[in-house]
Design an enzyme around this catalytic site. Structure first.
Site, PDB file in Angstrom:
ATOM      1  CD  GLU A   1      -3.287  -5.875   4.162  1.00  0.00           C
ATOM      2  OE1 GLU A   1      -4.113  -5.038   4.597  1.00  0.00           O
ATOM      3  OE2 GLU A   1      -2.060  -5.705   4.195  1.00  0.00           O
TER       4      GLU A   1
ATOM      5  CD  GLU B   1      -3.003  -1.057   2.273  1.00  0.00           C
ATOM      6  OE1 GLU B   1      -2.989  -0.086   3.055  1.00  0.00           O
ATOM      7  OE2 GLU B   1      -3.884  -1.928   2.298  1.00  0.00           O
TER       8      GLU B   1
HETATM    9  C1  FCB Z   1      -4.262  -2.087   5.642  1.00  0.00           C
HETATM   10  C2  FCB Z   1      -2.868  -2.403   6.153  1.00  0.00           C
HETATM   11  C3  FCB Z   1      -2.850  -3.436   7.251  1.00  0.00           C
HETATM   12  C4  FCB Z   1      -4.004  -3.257   8.212  1.00  0.00           C
HETATM   13  C5  FCB Z   1      -5.309  -3.178   7.458  1.00  0.00           C
HETATM   14  C6  FCB Z   1      -6.517  -3.059   8.349  1.00  0.00           C
HETATM   15  O1  FCB Z   1      -4.279  -0.798   5.115  1.00  0.00           O
HETATM   16  O2  FCB Z   1      -2.061  -2.845   5.092  1.00  0.00           O
HETATM   17  O3  FCB Z   1      -1.592  -3.373   7.894  1.00  0.00           O
HETATM   18  O4  FCB Z   1      -3.781  -2.158   8.988  1.00  0.00           O
HETATM   19  O5  FCB Z   1      -5.275  -2.088   6.585  1.00  0.00           O
END
Ligand code: FCB
Length: 475
Positions: A381, A179
């Site tokens: 994620e 990210e």
């Molecule tokens: C993302 C991050 C991760 C966590 C999630 C909820 O942006 O990559 O580390 O904080 O959100």
């Protein structure tokens, strides 16, 4: 051995969720959020150590000093993963642990930790998926100017080359950055994340140098014969109404959130409209000839992180800045588009206040497949925070998380059915952990962690996910 009362699910877990053969199912974590052992075995300070110690930066003054003691408990943690049947584990490597000054020789004790972790995973039949940078820049590099400085990209490539060759005999799948939007715009723009700077021009330079670092690292890793990717956080960005002013706001936010990263990485250019939007902020003079060719080094995979959608309006008086932290004092993370307001939508929300919008995952995946050259995609994620607590029997019945995951896995299946080359999914997160400026107040885990005793308790969602993995494999 899961019972219905543990999963909280009335239906066959995963019923109707036929994912393609070979679809990888795993879970993710990140170094600063779980490892603890902040000053151990030669690890140096990172920007998150510094930031979390500054008063008022993190809710409750929490830090990652101890976190969930994964550094000491990794064997037990890998055994837990194996018990759940995880096929892959996405973790991040702490740059400060393996190269404390951000330059120079590697710290062997730090390398040894990741080497032992990798061995443990492989012995358990779990694929290691390391990410090289999940936001924890070595503090000495921030002291030298941080990501707004071009030299940081070069340091990152050196580190990436060194650690990927140290572990490359056993790890073939690498992710450069997690990210970069957050590193650049929350770290150097809004100040909600480390290093907490509020400088719009510096945040754009940071974005470019992060991507340059990615490209330099990707080309080294690729030429060593490994698979390489980058993880970008994508949002479905919707205008609050059909009014021109709202559609313009959606174009701007989609530009900064999604296309500012996707375009250089996959097309080798910055989107012209975003460059124009940023004209009052920066002239892009920091982009040198050849940078975009490096940034668009061909990738083996693209990682997509997806949590929610943005509903935006161009009306400056409405809404909020879309990424507020829990503590006050932050600036806008949207350089040149500070006038855009983010509206709370009508959908149910998680404990982060994020709307639950599974269809948005299908649409961002379809959009990447439609608008960019074909590259295998992985959801690296996806998950949800809820205020979980064990009940009188010690069980954590997080049926809301089961529902969230089921909805988003169906969204993945819909994308696959629509022809998207989606190859796998990682749940965020395997464990409850340090949720950045929210400290330990928000729980994202499949596994509940009692922070007093460090006891790990799989929640209903962990059993559900485990059944899904095993059920699918049995088909
Ligand atoms: C993302 C991050 C991760 C966590 C999630 C909820 O942006 O990559 O580390 O904080 O959100």
């Amino acid at each position: 051995m899961t019972t219905e009362s543990q999963t909280g699910s009335q239906t066959d877990p995963g019923a109707g969720l036929e994912l393609p053969a070979g679809f990888l199912l795993g879970a993710a974590t990140a170094a600063y959020q779980i490892e603890g052992a902040a000053g151990v075995d030669g690890r140096g300070p990172s920007i998150w150590d510094t930031f979390s110690r500054q008063p008022g930066r993190v809710l409750g003054g929490d830090t990652g000093d101890v976190a969930i003691e994964h550094y000491d408990r990794y064997r037990q943690d890998v055994a837990l993963m194996a018990g759940l049947g995880l096929q892959a584990y996405r973790f991040s490597i702490s740059w400060s642990r393996v190269q404390p000054d951000g330059r120079g020789p590697l710290n062997q004790a730090g390398v040894d930790f990741y080497s032992r972790l990798v061995d443990e995973l492989l012995a358990a039949g779990i694929q290691p998926w390391p990410t090289l940078y999940h936001w924890d820049l070595p503090q000495p590099l921030e002291d030298a100017g941080g990501w707004p400085e071009r030299a940081t990209a070069e340091r990152f490539a050196d580190y990436a080359g060194a650690i990927s060759s140290a572990l490359g005999d056993r790890v073939s799948q690498w992710t450069t950055l997690n990210e970069p939007w957050c590193s650049a715009f929350l770290g150097y723009g809004s100040g909600v994340h480390a290093p907490g700077r509020q400088d719009p021009a510096a945040s754009v330079r940071a974005g470019h140098h992060l991507m340059l670092g990615h490209g330099l690292a990707a080309s080294l890793i690729s030429s060593a014969g490994h698979q390489v990717g980058v993880t970008i956080n994508l949002y479905d960005v919707l205008p609050a109404s059909d009014r021109e002013i709202d559609r313009e706001a959606a174009r701007r936010i989609d530009g900064l959130q999604n296309r500012f990263f996707l375009d250089p990485v996959l097309l080798g250019s910055y989107p012209a409209d975003v460059v124009a939007d940023l004209a009052g902020v920066t002239d892009f003079a920091f982009v040198r000839e050849g940078d975009l060719a490096v940034i668009s080094t061909p990738l083996d995979i693209l990682g997509v992180n997806y949590y929610t959608r943005h509903v935006v309006t161009g009306d400056a008086t409405a809404g909020n800045d879309g990424h507020g932290g829990p503590v006050g004092g932050q600036a806008s993370p949207w350089p040149g588009s500070e006038q855009v307001g983010f509206l709370p939508g009508e959908l149910p929300v998680t404990a982060m206040g994020w709307e639950i919008h599974a269809e948005g995952l299908t649409s961002v995946l379809k959009r990447v497949a439609r608008e960019y050259p074909s590259v295998p995609l992985y959801v690296t994620e996806n998950g949800a925070a809820f205020f979980d607590e064990p009940d009188a029997d010690g069980l954590v019945r997080d049926t809301d998380r089961v529902r969230y995951l089921e909805g988003h896995l169906r969204a993945c299946r819909d994308a696959v059915d629509a022809g998207v080359p989606l190859k796998g999914y990682f749940c965020w997160s395997l464990f409850d952990n340090f949720e950045w400026s929210w400290g330990y107040s928000r729980r994202f885990g499949l596994v509940y962690v009692d922070y007093e005793t460090q006891t790990r308790t799989p929640k209903s969602s962990a059993y559900w996910y485990s059944d899904l993995i095993r059920g699918r494999l049995a088909v």
